[in-house]
Design an enzyme around this catalytic site. Structure first.
Site: not given
Length: 283
Positions: A59, A62
């Protein structure tokens, strides 16, 4: 002089490079203040205060959050809060309990109450959220949808089962060399077998808890038990009346025999009484 100056500059550059490498090595060797949670550490979230980030290695959002999250974790001890993270690709049980649908997702946990953080994703915002107790203005997750509820525990078990199936499929296809359709066939047969076993168990339990009428022992009605002496007395009276009737019949039998003898003549021919004719009136 110029050569000496160049040598000193080179020495300084070398010392700076060595210092930078030493600092980098020290930073890498220092343990991260962020705690890594696993499915087996679920009970720890029910105690004390936590800030938990759910992320995935692939991600991008993230990855952008990690530096700020690390800086916030350094303040965790001063704020009295545990800062942690969960990899949803490796811990399906926790991600199933919280029903993670977006990444990254941050939850605040305190004494069994769970609130989703939706503020700015900066170090200062995280610190103010804890120090100013801004989490009190957020409505906690309802108890029947909370991570500790029976429903979410079932979802956690389903997520773990799906992860186990995925690992099993990878082991069959990659390690054992079974084709994909063969792996699907194995899981299909296993599903049918388990369904048959569970069905038999349910039928057995239903038969034990609710037996059929033909196997059910006869039960006396409570009223029949109460009326037992009365019914016994009634039967006794009927029996006595029946005996009395039989006695009357036996007494009438001799009279009937004597009458039959009178009706028979000595010759054995039965004579019927002839009624006398009425006298005729004279005209």
């Amino acid at each position: 002089m110029a050569a000496v100056g160049r040598s000193r500059a080179a020495l300084r550059a070398l010392l700076c490079a060595l210092l930078c490498l030493a600092l980098a090595a020290a930073a890498r060797g220092r343990p991260s203040p962020v705690k890594v949670l696993s499915d087996g550490m679920w009970r720890e979230l029910l105690q004390d205060e936590w800030m938990v980030e759910f992320y995935a290695p692939w991600c991008p959002a993230c990855e952008n959050l990690q530096p700020e999250w690390e800086k916030f974790a350094e303040w965790g001890e001063d704020l009295g809060v545990n800062v942690a993270k969960v990899d949803v690709t490796e811990q399906p049980g926790l991600s199933g309990r919280f029903i993670i649908t977006a990444l990254p997702t941050i939850y605040h946990c305190k004494d069994g109450e769970f609130r989703r953080y939706q503020g700015a994703r900066t170090k200062a915002a995280f610190i103010n959220f804890i120090s100013d107790e801004e989490w009190k203005s957020i409505e906690p997750v309802s108890s029947w949808l909370g991570p500790s509820s029976f429903l979410m525990s079932s979802m956690s078990a389903l997520f773990k089962l799906s992860m186990w199936i995925r690992h099993g499929h990878g082991y069959l296809t990659e390690n054992l060399g079974i084709p994909v359709w063969g792996s699907y066939a194995v899981f299909g047969l296993a599903t049918l077998f388990l369904g048959m076993v569970l069905g038999l168990m349910m039928v057995f339990l239903a038969d034990c808890m609710c037996p059929s009428k033909r196997h059910r022992p006869p039960q006396l009605h409570p009223q029949s038990r109460k009326q037992g002496p009365e019914s016994a007395q009634l039967l006794k009276n009927r029996y006595e009346e029946q005996e009395a009737d039989e006695g009357d019949i036996s007494d009438d039998e001799p009279e009937g025999k004597e009458g039959s003898k009178r009706d028979w003549s000595p010759g054995g021919v039965r004579q019927r009484p002839v009624p006398t004719a009425a006298p005729l009136e004279k005209s």
